[in-house]
Design a protein around this motif. Structure first.
Motif, short mmCIF file in Angstrom:
data_model
loop_
_atom_site.label_atom_id
_atom_site.label_comp_id
_atom_site.label_asym_id
_atom_site.label_seq_id
_atom_site.Cartn_x
_atom_site.Cartn_y
_atom_site.Cartn_z
N GLN A 8 3.66 -0.18 -6.72
CA GLN A 8 2.79 1.02 -5.51
C GLN A 8 3.73 0.73 -4.30
N ALA A 9 3.64 -1.17 -3.67
CA ALA A 9 4.19 -1.14 -2.73
C ALA A 9 5.55 -1.27 -2.20
N THR B 197 7.55 1.07 -4.75
CA THR B 197 7.19 2.52 -4.66
C THR B 197 7.68 3.25 -2.97
N LYS B 198 7.20 3.01 -2.47
CA LYS B 198 7.05 2.94 -1.15
C LYS B 198 8.52 2.28 -0.29
N HIS B 199 8.72 1.59 -0.78
CA HIS B 199 10.17 0.90 -0.31
C HIS B 199 11.23 1.65 -0.77
N GLU C 40 9.82 -9.58 -7.47
CA GLU C 40 9.38 -8.95 -5.25
C GLU C 40 8.15 -9.16 -5.96
N MET D 265 5.37 -8.67 -4.97
CA MET D 265 3.91 -7.45 -4.29
C MET D 265 3.46 -6.38 -5.87
N THR D 266 2.54 -5.60 -5.05
CA THR D 266 2.53 -4.95 -6.24
C THR D 266 3.65 -3.34 -6.56
N ASP E 124 13.88 -3.35 7.36
CA ASP E 124 12.88 -4.59 6.17
C ASP E 124 13.88 -5.61 4.75
N CYS F 269 10.82 -3.85 -9.60
CA CYS F 269 9.74 -4.98 -9.48
C CYS F 269 9.41 -6.54 -10.03
#
Lengths: 107, 107
Positions: free
Chosen positions: B42-43, B45-47, B37, B39-40, B12, B34
């Motif tokens: 949380q996104a 965080t997932k990455h 980027e 995106m939020t 990714d 963050c």
DNA sequence: TGAAAAGGCAACTGAAAGGTTGCATATTAC
DNA sequence: GTAATATGCAACCTTTCAGTTGCCTTTTCA
């Protein structure tokens, strides 16, 4: 040139195995590459198409057969441009050392 | 140890960029990563969780902040075990040269 | 002590990816 | 010529993945 399709193509274990098998023996047909993979021929075709889109594999038709050849250039690009960065000091030192030793210091 | 999570993590572009940014400046907080980027939180965080699962990033809590550090070991493993295969002659020669020059030939 | 700052958790959504089935096309061999 | 071989094309299904929304917990600081 974007490296995204290359990384995406390398993300799947089936495709990495196909590259492995082509590295072991280059120029295999679709049928040969299907043997040993636990999926349909069409699934393997799609994987090979992704590898071709990433320029990791080049294909060529011979009669009714389709031969597949590995292309190491994109992998070298990853090694040099991306992975190399994380070991840049070590490799750079080695390369410079090599140039120096070969008297090949045209910068 | 399987290399599959590593390849998957590198697939990714967002995660590759996060690694880039950590390489440029190590030990950044989630909030810092963050910024920039689109995106939020949380996104992101997932990455980062995926990067941690692949052992490409290690994290550490400091108070209410979470610091992230890059771990170059898995990338070196890819370079040596997988990509290195495709340019084995060149890199092997370099490594041998290095050992020879360092008088470090304990094989 | 209470509000702001930093982050965690979980459910949901839309899109992409991996795989299958069915049929069509082209080439070889008998 | 015709049957078998090798591959192509397209629709479909199912799971995974990236991202969001909403709410909760912990820490800091005034």
């Amino acid at each position: 040139m974007s490296m995204d399709p290359i990384f995406r193509a390398l993300a799947d274990p089936v495709r990495r195995r196909l590259l492995d098998r082509l590295f072991a023996r280059n120029g295999q047909t679709l049928g040969e590459l299907c043997e040993g993979e636990a999926m349909t021929r069409q699934a393997v075709t799609k994987h090979l198409a992704i590898l071709e889109a990433a320029n990791l594999v080049v294909s060529q038709k011979r009669g009714r057969e389709k031969l597949h050849f590995i292309n190491p250039v994109p992998i070298n690009e990853i090694a040099e441009r991306w992975i190399g960065k994380f070991e840049a000091p070590r490799l750079a030192a080695l390369a410079q050392l090599k140039r120096k030793l070969e008297g090949d210091d045209h910068e």
